[in-house]
Design a protein around this motif. Structure first.
Motif, PDB file in Angstrom:
ATOM      1  N   LEU A  86       0.807  -1.222   0.000  1.00 54.07           N
ATOM      2  CA  LEU A  86       0.000   0.000   0.000  1.00 54.07           C
ATOM      3  C   LEU A  86       0.847   1.283   0.000  1.00 54.07           C
ATOM      4  CD1 LEU A  86      -2.788   1.286  -0.032  1.00 54.07           C
ATOM      5  CD2 LEU A  86      -2.798   1.118   2.474  1.00 54.07           C
ATOM      6  N   PRO A  87       1.885   1.372   0.846  1.00 55.97           N
ATOM      7  CA  PRO A  87       2.696   2.588   0.795  1.00 55.97           C
ATOM      8  C   PRO A  87       3.355   2.813  -0.578  1.00 55.97           C
ATOM      9  CG  PRO A  87       3.118   1.422   2.837  1.00 55.97           C
ATOM     10  CD  PRO A  87       2.267   0.515   1.981  1.00 55.97           C
ATOM     11  N   ALA A  88       3.778   1.741  -1.239  1.00 57.42           N
ATOM     12  CA  ALA A  88       4.361   1.877  -2.574  1.00 57.42           C
ATOM     13  C   ALA A  88       3.325   2.376  -3.565  1.00 57.42           C
ATOM     14  CB  ALA A  88       4.944   0.540  -3.033  1.00 57.42           C
ATOM     15  N   ILE A  89       2.123   1.845  -3.488  1.00 57.04           N
ATOM     16  CA  ILE A  89       1.057   2.272  -4.395  1.00 57.04           C
ATOM     17  C   ILE A  89       0.703   3.735  -4.160  1.00 57.04           C
ATOM     18  CG2 ILE A  89      -1.387   1.925  -4.979  1.00 57.04           C
ATOM     19  CD1 ILE A  89      -0.887  -1.101  -4.376  1.00 57.04           C
ATOM     20  N   LEU A  94       1.186   9.353  -6.006  1.00 49.92           N
ATOM     21  CA  LEU A  94       1.564  10.750  -5.803  1.00 49.92           C
ATOM     22  C   LEU A  94       2.514  11.229  -6.901  1.00 49.92           C
ATOM     23  CD1 LEU A  94       1.994  10.793  -1.923  1.00 49.92           C
ATOM     24  CD2 LEU A  94       0.171  11.883  -3.265  1.00 49.92           C
ATOM     25  N   ILE A  95       3.412  10.357  -7.326  1.00 51.77           N
ATOM     26  CA  ILE A  95       4.313  10.701  -8.426  1.00 51.77           C
ATOM     27  C   ILE A  95       3.511  10.946  -9.699  1.00 51.77           C
ATOM     28  CG2 ILE A  95       6.141   9.828  -9.941  1.00 51.77           C
ATOM     29  CD1 ILE A  95       7.218   8.338  -7.391  1.00 51.77           C
ATOM     30  N   VAL A  96       2.564  10.075  -9.984  1.00 48.99           N
ATOM     31  CA  VAL A  96       1.713  10.233 -11.172  1.00 48.99           C
ATOM     32  C   VAL A  96       0.959  11.553 -11.115  1.00 48.99           C
ATOM     33  CG1 VAL A  96      -0.306   9.305 -12.390  1.00 48.99           C
ATOM     34  CG2 VAL A  96       1.476   7.757 -11.587  1.00 48.99           C
ATOM     35  N   VAL A  97       0.369  11.853  -9.966  1.00 48.67           N
ATOM     36  CA  VAL A  97      -0.361  13.115  -9.810  1.00 48.67           C
ATOM     37  C   VAL A  97       0.586  14.298 -10.020  1.00 48.67           C
ATOM     38  CG1 VAL A  97      -1.592  14.578  -8.153  1.00 48.67           C
ATOM     39  CG2 VAL A  97      -2.164  12.162  -8.348  1.00 48.67           C
TER      40      VAL A  97
END
Length: 111
Positions: A86-89, A94-97
């Motif tokens: 979950l933390p990786a996802i 956040l990177i994608v956003v």
């Protein structure tokens, strides 16, 4: 400017290939994956340097690294059977956003 984005796309593709083969190189102990890794990174950085002629470095690097992270994560899941927690996802999301916000709203000029 369109040509610069073509070089950025090529840089991303070569970086994805190189990183995938980096995993397969087994710490550079396997010849062919090691060769593909080195050649892929050379091609990636060369194409990135061409993209930087017109795309600001911050924008280009954000897109390059963000898209690369997404595809490498997918390759990790499919090819290497690595399951992100979950933390990786959340972090990848956040990177994608961030990449989307930069591309939609940034007024950063060239050069």
């Amino acid at each position: 400017m369109g040509r610069s984005y073509l070089f950025l796309v090529l840089a991303i593709i070569f970086e994805i290939i190189a990183t995938t083969f980096l995993k397969k190189s087994d710490q550079f102990t396997k010849l062919w994956p090691s060769i593909f890794t080195v050649l892929g990174y050379i091609a990636a950085f060369y194409c990135l340097s061409l993209a930087l002629r017109q795309i600001p470095v911050g924008i280009a690097y954000a897109v390059w690294s963000g898209v690369g992270i997404i595809f490498i994560t997918i390759i990790g899941i499919v090819v290497f059977k690595q399951t992100p927690d979950l933390p990786a996802i959340v972090g990848i999301s956040l990177i994608v956003v961030g990449v989307i916000v930069i591309n939609l709203f940034s007024k950063m000029g060239g050069q």
